[in-house]
Design a protein around this motif. Structure first.
Motif, mmCIF file in Angstrom:
data_model
loop_
_atom_site.group_PDB
_atom_site.id
_atom_site.type_symbol
_atom_site.label_atom_id
_atom_site.label_comp_id
_atom_site.label_asym_id
_atom_site.label_seq_id
_atom_site.Cartn_x
_atom_site.Cartn_y
_atom_site.Cartn_z
ATOM 1 N N UNK A 23 0.835 -1.194 0.000
ATOM 2 C CA UNK A 23 0.000 0.000 0.000
ATOM 3 C C UNK A 23 0.873 1.248 0.000
ATOM 4 N N UNK A 24 0.673 2.103 1.002
ATOM 5 C CA UNK A 24 1.445 3.340 1.100
ATOM 6 C C UNK A 24 2.657 3.218 2.006
ATOM 7 N N UNK A 25 2.939 2.021 2.508
ATOM 8 C CA UNK A 25 4.034 1.823 3.454
ATOM 9 C C UNK A 25 5.214 1.138 2.775
ATOM 10 N N UNK A 26 6.406 1.693 2.967
ATOM 11 C CA UNK A 26 7.645 1.087 2.465
ATOM 12 C C UNK A 26 8.551 0.825 3.655
ATOM 13 N N UNK A 27 9.005 -0.415 3.771
ATOM 14 C CA UNK A 27 9.985 -0.783 4.798
ATOM 15 C C UNK A 27 11.290 -1.123 4.090
ATOM 16 N N UNK A 28 12.375 -0.524 4.556
ATOM 17 C CA UNK A 28 13.699 -0.798 3.998
ATOM 18 C C UNK A 28 14.494 -1.556 5.056
ATOM 19 N N UNK A 29 14.997 -2.719 4.660
ATOM 20 C CA UNK A 29 15.736 -3.596 5.567
ATOM 21 C C UNK A 29 17.059 -2.980 6.000
ATOM 22 N N UNK A 30 17.666 -3.588 7.005
ATOM 23 C CA UNK A 30 18.996 -3.188 7.432
ATOM 24 C C UNK A 30 19.917 -3.127 6.226
ATOM 25 N N UNK A 31 20.466 -1.968 5.976
ATOM 26 C CA UNK A 31 21.237 -1.707 4.764
ATOM 27 C C UNK A 31 22.686 -1.453 5.134
ATOM 28 N N UNK A 32 23.542 -2.340 4.654
ATOM 29 C CA UNK A 32 24.972 -2.282 4.960
ATOM 30 C C UNK A 32 25.707 -1.429 3.935
#
Length: 126
Positions: A23-32
């Motif tokens: 939907x309108x939510x974006x989750x970005x994982x732990x980014x190295x």
């Protein structure tokens, strides 16, 4: 649902995406701090590693259909909390006008011991 690939050969084995939009939510994982040319970052400062993480986060957000201005929360994970000011400087340069909520935490380590920082982000689009 839209998934954004990290490009890692481990995605299938581990079962993860760099970012996921629902939907309108974006989750970005732990980014190295992994340079696109796969060069080593072991001599890089926390500031430089954090800047790279934030560039990768921005790319993932844009690929998911968002913009940096949509970020509502960031999490900065550091292997040495005493270096938080370096990470904060990079974060401030990126988010000075956006001002998402932000948490700094110390962790015991990452998959690659050369990594000093990882960054996560959450966004609301629209």
């Amino acid at each position: 649902m839209k998934r954004v690939s990290s490009g890692s050969p481990l995605e299938g084995q581990i079962g993860f995406s760099r970012a996921v939009r629902v939907g309108n939510f974006i989750a970005v994982a732990g980014t190295a701090p992994i340079p696109s040319d796969s060069s080593k970052v072991d001599t890089w400062s926390v500031y430089d590693q954090t800047r790279l993480c934030l560039q990768i986060v921005r790319k993932a957000i844009e690929e998911a259909g968002g913009q940096l201005e949509n970020v509502i929360r960031t999490r900065i994970m550091l292997t040495d909390i005493s270096t938080w000011r370096e990470a904060a400087q990079a974060h401030g340069e990126c988010f000075s006008s956006i001002k998402p909520v932000c948490t700094f935490v110390e962790v015991s380590g990452f998959i690659d011991p050369a990594w000093k920082v990882e960054v996560e982000a959450d966004c609301l689009v629209g």
